[in-house]
Design an enzyme around this catalytic site. Structure first.
Site, PDB file in Angstrom:
ATOM      1  N   ARG A  78      40.343  20.245  61.012  1.00 52.70           N
ATOM      2  CA  ARG A  78      40.855  21.301  59.756  1.00 52.70           C
ATOM      3  C   ARG A  78      38.990  21.691  60.174  1.00 52.70           C
ATOM      4  NH1 ARG A  78      42.803  19.954  53.751  1.00 52.70           N
ATOM      5  NH2 ARG A  78      40.635  19.093  53.998  1.00 52.70           N
ATOM      6  N   LYS A 176      38.408  25.776  54.628  1.00 48.40           N
ATOM      7  CA  LYS A 176      37.535  25.249  53.307  1.00 48.40           C
ATOM      8  C   LYS A 176      36.236  25.643  53.936  1.00 48.40           C
ATOM      9  CE  LYS A 176      37.844  20.595  51.709  1.00 48.40           C
ATOM     10  NZ  LYS A 176      38.505  20.744  50.692  1.00 48.40           N
ATOM     11  N   GLU A 209      47.095  27.114  43.829  1.00 43.22           N
ATOM     12  CA  GLU A 209      46.930  25.617  43.590  1.00 43.22           C
ATOM     13  C   GLU A 209      45.515  24.901  42.647  1.00 43.22           C
ATOM     14  OE1 GLU A 209      44.109  26.094  47.333  1.00 43.22           O
ATOM     15  OE2 GLU A 209      43.814  27.582  47.049  1.00 43.22           O
TER      16      GLU A 209
END
Length: 277
Positions: A78, A176, A209
């Protein structure tokens, strides 16, 4: 008049200004130095790094349990995908990153209750908006520190609140990135109401989220559900649980599991609401 500090007493001054929590910071790697340090006063990032002055950087994490870095492969995958989407030029390989991270963990001499954070900046060497003219690209920093476990009193549940903050565009929501301003505002607004992390929703009540976690529910029909990853970060814990939860379906412990749009009213109807860090 403000004193001008010299190199001779720089370290002493930095050490004297460390916060109490620095005793739980164990080791740090900097690609600028190409070395690992264990003195928290030296856990430093240069101000000319675009990671700092432009927020042009990405990061990821992992836990260390029984001397093992849990899910490190998932996290590095990721991390590299985030770097690609953020157009960060670098020469790191998955194997190379893994070796650097594991070496920094080893330098901490800790095997349990350890958390690892690592960042990649787009470059350092100037204060331009674009990193294209930076003499150094793909800066890397790794920090190993104590993992704060969830307090015992919260193991049976916690109070949380849905909050209205601007939602990230899809690109930022699925990277991210080092830009956590909206995440921080989400947590602050929940704290103001007596919560801690908050749950982001839009005007239609669609659930996205938490500030630092994915949200999921066991709905009123017994299906384990999470928001689709097209508008939120693809959580490694959720991905792993999705794989493992098929066993619960096979044993008739839950009806099914799926990624779907979840709305605020479903949180109130659900048998349970989860945060997945």
């Amino acid at each position: 008049m403000i004193e001008i500090l010299t190199a001779d007493n720089f370290h002493e001054e930095c050490e004297s200004k460390l916060p109490p929590e620095s005793s739980t910071w164990f080791s740090f790697y900097s690609s600028i130095l190409g070395k690992i340090v264990t003195d928290p006063a030296l856990f430093l990032v240069p101000i000319d790094d675009h990671l700092v002055h432009r927020g042009h950087g990405v990061f990821d994490t992992c836990n260390v349990i029984d001397g093992k870095a849990y899910g490190l492969d998932f996290h590095i995958d990721r991390f590299l995908k985030s770097a690609e989407l953020a157009q960060i030029t670098h020469s790191y390989t998955k194997a190379g990153l893994k070796a650097l991270i594991l070496s920094t963990i080893a330098a901490s001499k800790k095997k349990n209750d350890v958390f690892v954070r690592y960042w990649m900046g787009s470059g350092r060497g100037n204060f331009d908006i674009s990193p294209s003219k930076c003499p150094t690209h793909g800066t890397l920093y790794i920090c190993v520190h104590e993992y704060k476990r969830v307090p015992k009193e919260m193991e049976k549940g916690r109070k949380e609140f849905a909050v209205n903050v601007p939602l990230k565009p899809n690109l930022l929501a699925t990277i991210k990135s080092n830009n956590y301003l909206l995440n921080a505002l989400c947590a602050l607004k929940s704290e103001e109401k007596g919560g801690a992390l908050g749950i982001m929703i839009n005007k239609e009540g669609k659930v996205f989220e938490s500030s630092i976690a994915n949200v999921g529910i066991l709905d009123k029909n017994g299906t384990l559900c999470w928001p689709k990853f097209d508008e939120v970060l693809a959580g490694t814990t959720v991905k792993r649980l999705f794989e493992l939860s098929q066993n619960l379906v096979d044993k008739n412990k839950i009806k099914n599991r799926e990624y779907k749009n979840i709305f605020l009213y479903e949180l109130f109807e659900a048998k349970e609401v989860f945060f997945f860090g």
